[in-house]
Design a protein around this motif. Sequence first.
Motif, short mmCIF file in Angstrom:
data_model
loop_
_atom_site.label_atom_id
_atom_site.label_comp_id
_atom_site.label_asym_id
_atom_site.label_seq_id
_atom_site.Cartn_x
_atom_site.Cartn_y
_atom_site.Cartn_z
N LEU A 193 39.83 38.82 46.67
CA LEU A 193 39.09 37.69 47.24
C LEU A 193 37.63 37.69 46.79
CD1 LEU A 193 40.54 37.69 50.86
CD2 LEU A 193 41.17 36.19 48.96
N SER A 194 37.02 38.88 46.74
CA SER A 194 35.62 38.95 46.29
C SER A 194 35.53 38.62 44.80
CB SER A 194 35.04 40.34 46.57
OG SER A 194 35.76 41.34 45.88
N SER A 195 36.52 39.04 44.01
CA SER A 195 36.53 38.69 42.58
C SER A 195 36.66 37.19 42.39
CB SER A 195 37.68 39.40 41.87
OG SER A 195 37.52 40.79 41.93
N LEU A 196 37.52 36.57 43.21
CA LEU A 196 37.70 35.12 43.12
C LEU A 196 36.42 34.38 43.50
CD1 LEU A 196 39.64 32.79 42.60
CD2 LEU A 196 40.34 32.93 45.00
N ALA A 197 35.78 34.81 44.59
CA ALA A 197 34.53 34.17 45.02
C ALA A 197 33.43 34.36 43.98
CB ALA A 197 34.08 34.76 46.36
N ALA B 121 35.48 29.34 31.97
CA ALA B 121 34.66 30.21 32.82
C ALA B 121 35.51 30.94 33.85
CB ALA B 121 33.58 29.39 33.51
N LEU B 122 36.58 30.29 34.33
CA LEU B 122 37.42 30.92 35.35
C LEU B 122 38.31 32.03 34.78
CD1 LEU B 122 38.55 27.79 37.43
CD2 LEU B 122 36.93 29.58 38.11
N ARG B 123 38.46 32.10 33.47
CA ARG B 123 39.33 33.13 32.89
C ARG B 123 38.58 34.06 31.94
NH1 ARG B 123 42.80 29.14 28.89
NH2 ARG B 123 41.10 28.65 27.49
N SER B 124 37.28 34.24 32.15
CA SER B 124 36.49 35.14 31.31
C SER B 124 36.99 36.57 31.46
CB SER B 124 35.01 35.06 31.69
OG SER B 124 34.51 33.77 31.47
N VAL B 125 37.31 37.20 30.33
CA VAL B 125 37.79 38.59 30.38
C VAL B 125 37.12 39.44 29.30
CG1 VAL B 125 39.79 40.10 30.13
CG2 VAL B 125 40.05 37.91 31.28
N ASP B 126 37.38 39.11 28.03
CA ASP B 126 36.98 40.00 26.94
C ASP B 126 35.47 40.18 26.83
OD1 ASP B 126 37.03 37.34 26.37
OD2 ASP B 126 38.42 37.51 24.68
N GLU B 127 34.71 39.09 26.99
CA GLU B 127 33.25 39.22 26.89
C GLU B 127 32.72 40.12 28.00
OE1 GLU B 127 32.07 34.86 25.02
OE2 GLU B 127 31.77 35.26 27.12
N PHE C 188 35.18 39.73 37.46
CA PHE C 188 35.68 38.38 37.69
C PHE C 188 37.20 38.40 37.76
CE2 PHE C 188 31.63 37.52 35.26
CZ PHE C 188 30.90 37.26 36.40
N ILE C 189 37.77 37.28 38.19
CA ILE C 189 39.19 37.26 38.52
C ILE C 189 40.08 37.54 37.29
CG2 ILE C 189 39.44 34.77 38.19
CD1 ILE C 189 41.10 37.01 40.87
N GLY C 190 39.68 37.03 36.12
CA GLY C 190 40.46 37.30 34.92
C GLY C 190 40.50 38.77 34.59
N LEU C 191 39.36 39.43 34.73
CA LEU C 191 39.28 40.87 34.48
C LEU C 191 40.06 41.65 35.53
CD1 LEU C 191 38.10 43.06 32.70
CD2 LEU C 191 36.01 42.98 34.07
N HIS C 192 40.00 41.21 36.78
CA HIS C 192 40.73 41.88 37.86
C HIS C 192 42.24 41.80 37.62
CE1 HIS C 192 41.46 43.45 41.83
NE2 HIS C 192 42.16 42.39 42.16
N ILE C 193 42.72 40.64 37.18
CA ILE C 193 44.15 40.50 36.88
C ILE C 193 44.53 41.39 35.70
CG2 ILE C 193 45.91 38.88 36.07
CD1 ILE C 193 44.42 36.69 37.61
N TRP C 194 43.70 41.41 34.68
CA TRP C 194 43.99 42.23 33.49
C TRP C 194 44.10 43.71 33.87
CZ3 TRP C 194 41.55 46.25 30.93
CH2 TRP C 194 42.03 46.53 29.67
#
Length: 292
Positions: free
Chosen positions: A64-68, A223-229, A244-250
Amino acid sequence: MRQSNIGWLFLAPATLILFVVGFIPFIYILYVGFFDWNTNALDPTLRWAGLQNYRNLVFDTTFLSSLARTLVFAFIVVISELLLGYVLARALMADRLWGRQFFRTIHTLPIVVAPIAVGATWRLLCVPGFGIVPYYLKLWFGIDYNISTNAYHAFGTAIIMDLWHWTPFVTLSLMAGLTALPKEPLEQAQIDGGNKLQIFWYVIVPMLKPVLLTTVFIRLMDALRSVDEIWMLTKGGPAEATRFIGLHIWINVFPKTDYGYGAAMSLLTLYVTIVLSWLLFVAMTGRKGGAQ
């Protein structure tokens, strides 16, 4: 009737590709989201979990905190890139700008850089004791800049990095839209005595709305799926300040191999993205559906 069949024949390859690369993976993720499947667990077999993964998400404070945090990040970068992109588009379209083509070329270079290279470059620029950013911030302003220990420095650097990378895309989109605008409404507004702000808000923005809507949708989803950068810059730290949420899912899907829970998070994130896009569409067009 015959023309209709020919039309479907031309559409068939694209429809087949869309079905294979879009619909089938979506159904598979939807299927996995109802199972408890962790290949690193004591029991790595696929076990039916029903809605348990989705129930766990409601109480997962890290998720939830990653999503916010991701929503705040997306809001800041999309608004900032729109404003900066419009100012730069106007500046690069000015006839009196010397070397306009040269500045246009330099300005668009960040778009062609791979995101993972962007993250690595900014990491080298910002690493304490080596990068030029902390060196000059300390020399000129006395700031002890450190993205490894200071959450605000890390979050702010992630925003600046995204602005540097993607503002040129917004600039190019707005330049194309501004160039295509008809001259007559602008000339009529000037004849009627409208000032620059009134012409911008009541004439330019309404005519530019389709371009603005498309640009905002693309940047919002990116912006909502930023991971690699972000991974290359901070690895989500310090203390999850840039997780962020993309990184948390990864992290859940690959290092932890928690595929069922990762699939549930992906679907919920997709749902949030669709809802945000629909709200944005309604806010910018005043319509609640595609038909008018």
